[in-house]
Structure formats: C-alpha cells, structure tokens
Design an enzyme around this catalytic site. Structure first.
Site, PDB file in Angstrom:
ATOM      1  CB  CYS A  60      -0.901  -0.045   1.235  1.00  0.00           C
ATOM      2  SG  CYS A  60      -1.694   1.492   1.672  1.00  0.00           S
ATOM      3  CB  CYS A  69       0.466   1.598   4.137  1.00  0.00           C
ATOM      4  SG  CYS A  69      -1.251   1.098   4.026  1.00  0.00           S
TER       5      CYS A  69
END
Length: 102
Positions: free
Chosen positions: A27, A30
C-alpha cells in the site's frame, strides 16, 4: 510495536491508550505514513502504545475492527475505539487525535 493475534490482548490490557496502524506492505499511502507512525511511537513512548498491524497477516484483527481500507489508524482508550483515520493523513492529524486520548 508490531501487533498480531498473539500479543493483541496483552496490548489491549495495557493501561496506556492504544494506537493501531492497520496497513499493508503493498500500500503506497501506508508507506507514506509509516515514518510518521514511527515518530509518534518514539514521541509518545510511555504515554501511548503505538502499534502496527499488517492486514494480510492479521485476518482476525482486521475482521474484528471491520478494516476495509488501508491505512486505517484506530485510537483506542479503555478497550474502546474512540476515533480513527482512514487514508494518509498529515502528522498533525495524528497528534491531535493522540492528544485527545491523553
């Protein structure tokens, strides 16, 4: 602290408020907030327990909290989720929510 199904109950039982960053290695957002989460863990050491949980490795925790998007950061006090963020946020947003826990 890396949190998983094995140490989750111990972390939740802590007298300290808990911040859990649900994220994934694949991600992009993230990865963007990961250094911020690390900084917060250092800055609030001893006052707040800041943890990371990989959604791909923690199906039970991810399901327990209904995590559908990453990153999702939960702010837990007294065992109850009192706030959360979804998506990448600036550090100031996290600081504001952590300060509200204290």
């Amino acid at each position: 602290m890396i949190i998983n199904e094995n140490n989750y109950n111990e972390a939740l039982a802590s007298a300290l408020p808990l911040v859990i960053d649900f994220s994934a290695t694949w991600c992009g957002p993230c990865k963007k907030i990961a250094p911020i989460i690390d900084e917060l863990a250092e800055e609030y050491a001893g006052r707040v327990l800041v943890c990371k949980a990989d959604v791909d490795e923690n199906d039970t925790l991810t399901a327990k909290y209904g995590i559908r998007n990453v990153p999702t950061v939960l702010f837990i006090k007294g065992g109850e989720v009192v706030d959360k963020t979804v998506g990448a946020c600036p550090k100031a947003t996290f600081v504001e929510k952590i300060e509200a826990l204290l």
